[in-house]
Design a protein around this motif. Structure first.
Motif, short mmCIF file in Angstrom:
data_model
loop_
_atom_site.label_atom_id
_atom_site.label_comp_id
_atom_site.label_asym_id
_atom_site.label_seq_id
_atom_site.Cartn_x
_atom_site.Cartn_y
_atom_site.Cartn_z
N ALA A 1 -14.84 -124.13 74.08
CA ALA A 1 -15.79 -123.92 72.98
C ALA A 1 -17.08 -124.70 73.22
N ASN A 2 -16.95 -125.94 73.71
CA ASN A 2 -18.13 -126.75 74.01
C ASN A 2 -18.97 -126.11 75.12
N ALA A 3 -18.28 -125.57 76.12
CA ALA A 3 -18.98 -124.91 77.23
C ALA A 3 -19.75 -123.70 76.72
N LYS A 4 -19.15 -122.94 75.80
CA LYS A 4 -19.81 -121.76 75.23
C LYS A 4 -21.05 -122.17 74.44
N ARG A 5 -20.92 -123.27 73.67
CA ARG A 5 -22.06 -123.74 72.89
C ARG A 5 -23.19 -124.20 73.81
N LEU A 6 -22.81 -124.92 74.86
CA LEU A 6 -23.81 -125.40 75.81
C LEU A 6 -24.50 -124.21 76.50
N ALA B 1 -24.93 -121.23 75.31
CA ALA B 1 -25.82 -120.59 74.34
C ALA B 1 -27.13 -121.37 74.20
N MET B 2 -27.04 -122.72 74.18
CA MET B 2 -28.24 -123.55 74.07
C MET B 2 -29.11 -123.41 75.32
N CYS B 3 -28.46 -123.37 76.49
CA CYS B 3 -29.20 -123.20 77.74
C CYS B 3 -29.96 -121.87 77.74
N GLN B 4 -29.31 -120.83 77.23
CA GLN B 4 -29.95 -119.52 77.18
C GLN B 4 -31.16 -119.53 76.26
N ARG B 5 -31.03 -120.23 75.13
CA ARG B 5 -32.16 -120.31 74.19
C ARG B 5 -33.34 -121.04 74.83
#
Length: 212
Positions: free
Chosen positions: A13-18, A20-24
């Motif tokens: 879950a943390n990897a997915k959040r990270l 998503a932030m990288c993509q933004r």
């Protein structure tokens, strides 16, 4: 059993959040290409030409490595140093910003995370997915140098010039002690102390004018 599975779920879950932030962050870079200062773009264009003379296959990666290492990533993980935020971020936010900059740097370098940073391996999908986009971005970012030293895309208004000067003065003031350390302390360098004191006073006077 359940504890290990739960921990693994948290990591995923943390990897997915990270990711998503990288993509933004990366999308923001893509959208702001035309707002990058022209002298910076021409500097990158000069770098590309120089690298192409000896390493033609590495010219775009050289541009990306330099741009993200020296400009983009420092602004990401120390935003307070670039007047992007008023106060330093808290430790968890700083950690997240450092990880984002690490991922974007690897993306620019075209390097996937390996065994030494196994915990970052889930972000390799992000790097692979955006490899083509970052290459196109860097090719467009690095402009061929012109004979002008600092061309501008358009004339600045008086208000824009004042705002830019205010940012420059604030940045110099905030980093004056660091700049002072770079000045040779050798006693044979005549007048350095007086010049520094005068410079510091000039900055203080400008700050009073620009930030009444």
């Amino acid at each position: 059993g359940g504890g290990a599975a739960g921990a693994h779920g948290d990591v995923a879950a943390n990897a997915k959040r990270l990711e998503a932030m990288c993509q933004r962050f990366f999308d923001a870079f893509l959208d702001s290409l035309e707002r990058c200062p022209m002298p910076v773009r021409q500097l990158l264009g000069s770098l590309r030409l120089l690298v192409a003379q000896k390493f033609p296959d590495s010219q775009v990666k050289a541009v990306g490595g330099f741009y993200f290492l020296r400009f983009a990533c420092p602004a990401i993980f120390t935003p307070e140093g670039f007047d992007l935020i008023a106060a330093p971020p808290a430790k968890p936010q700083r950690r997240a910003l450092i990880l984002i900059s690490k991922v974007l740097q690897n993306l620019a370098n075209g390097v996937a995370f390996g065994a030494k940073e196994q915990f970052m391996a889930p972000l390799n999908a992000f790097i692979e997915r955006n490899a083509g986009l970052v290459g196109d971005f860097l090719e467009r970012l690095a402009l061929k140098p012109s004979t002008q030293m600092c061309p501008s895309a358009r004339s600045l208004t008086h208000a824009e010039r004042v705002a830019d000067l205010a940012v420059l003065v604030r940045h110099l003031t905030n980093n004056f002690d660091k700049l002072k350390q770079k000045v040779p302390a050798d006693v044979r360098v005549v007048g350095n102390a007086e010049k520094l004191a005068r410079c510091q006073q000039d900055l203080a006077d400008l700050n009073k004018i620009l930030h009444p």
